[in-house]
Design an enzyme around this catalytic site. Structure first.
Site, mmCIF file in Angstrom:
data_model
loop_
_atom_site.group_PDB
_atom_site.id
_atom_site.type_symbol
_atom_site.label_atom_id
_atom_site.label_comp_id
_atom_site.label_asym_id
_atom_site.label_seq_id
_atom_site.Cartn_x
_atom_site.Cartn_y
_atom_site.Cartn_z
ATOM 1 N N ASP A 146 0.851 -1.193 0.000
ATOM 2 C CA ASP A 146 0.000 0.000 0.000
ATOM 3 C C ASP A 146 0.884 1.240 0.000
ATOM 4 O OD1 ASP A 146 -2.403 -1.435 0.112
ATOM 5 O OD2 ASP A 146 -2.301 -1.581 2.290
ATOM 6 N N ASP A 180 -7.195 -1.329 -4.424
ATOM 7 C CA ASP A 180 -8.224 -0.962 -3.447
ATOM 8 C C ASP A 180 -9.132 0.131 -3.999
ATOM 9 O OD1 ASP A 180 -7.055 -2.725 -1.628
ATOM 10 O OD2 ASP A 180 -5.827 -1.158 -0.708
#
EC number: 3.4.23.36
Length: 216
Positions: A146, A180
């Site tokens: 991420d 995401d």
């Protein structure tokens, strides 16, 4: 919209998602941060063991279960989207489902293979691709990379706010990735426009049923 268009959307998102993750993994150490736009957008490198936006699920067994579920969901998603195309659902719905499918596939790649192809990012050490000593984990045990962080507001909440008054607050706190974001955009858009996506498809079917009944 044809099936090849769905595949093209998925491939494009996967290229963007995996290219950014690969660059982050091989150029930044854990928790390193670049400020892109002061006060609201940063590139902040972290890894997570579980679901989107850093959520976790059930330790080592949960990790295997989650990765397996992702794999089954991606395969089922490609089958399901073929059905939607055959039944001529709206282009908007097909694009949204393609985004969700691409996002799931993007994080699945991390979970399946990143433990095999990268060594660990420890301290100020930057990970290497295909290190001689092997990766940091086994198949299905990779961590999701991420990096997108949008702390639009940081500060102490006013004291008059119930329960949280005076606490330090960050909005938006989760760090996420392109996969995401694709999933979130797809899901939110379907929820917002479900009547338009589904209603336009159901109306002609209902009309055809009525005509068939009248003919009979």
């Amino acid at each position: 919209m044809k099936y090849r268009h769905v595949v093209l959307i998925v491939i494009l998102i996967l290229i963007v998602d995996q290219t950014l993750k690969f660059w982050i993994k091989t150029h930044m150490f854990m928790q390193q941060e670049f400020i892109i736009f002061p006060n609201w957008f940063r590139i902040h490198f972290i890894e997570n063991e579980g679901m989107a936006y850093g959520l976790k699920f059930g330790g080592d067994f949960g990790k295997i279960l989650l990765t397996t579920f992702r794999l089954v969901a991606v395969v089922a998603g490609f089958v399901y989207i073929k059905k939607l195309i055959r039944e001529k659902y709206s282009t908007g719905l097909l694009v949204c489902v393609s985004l969700i499918l691409a996002g799931a596939a993007g994080n699945l790649i991390d979970s399946m293979f990143y433990g095999l192809i990268f060594n660990d990012s420890i301290g100020y050490e930057v990970a290497k691709f295909m290190p001689p000593g092997g990766g940091y984990g086994s198949f299905l045990h990779g961590r999701v990379v991420d990096m997108l962080y949008f702390p639009i507001y940081e500060g102490y909440l006013p004291s008059w706010i119930p329960f949280k008054g005076g606490d330090y607050f960050v909005f938006f706190r989760p760090v996420f990735n392109v996969a995401d974001a694709a999933i979130s955009i797809g899901v939110i858009t379907i929820l917002l426009f479900q009547k338009r996506f589904i209603g336009k498809h159901m109306a002609p079917q209902q009309g055809s049923t009525i005509k068939a009944d009248q003919t009979a």
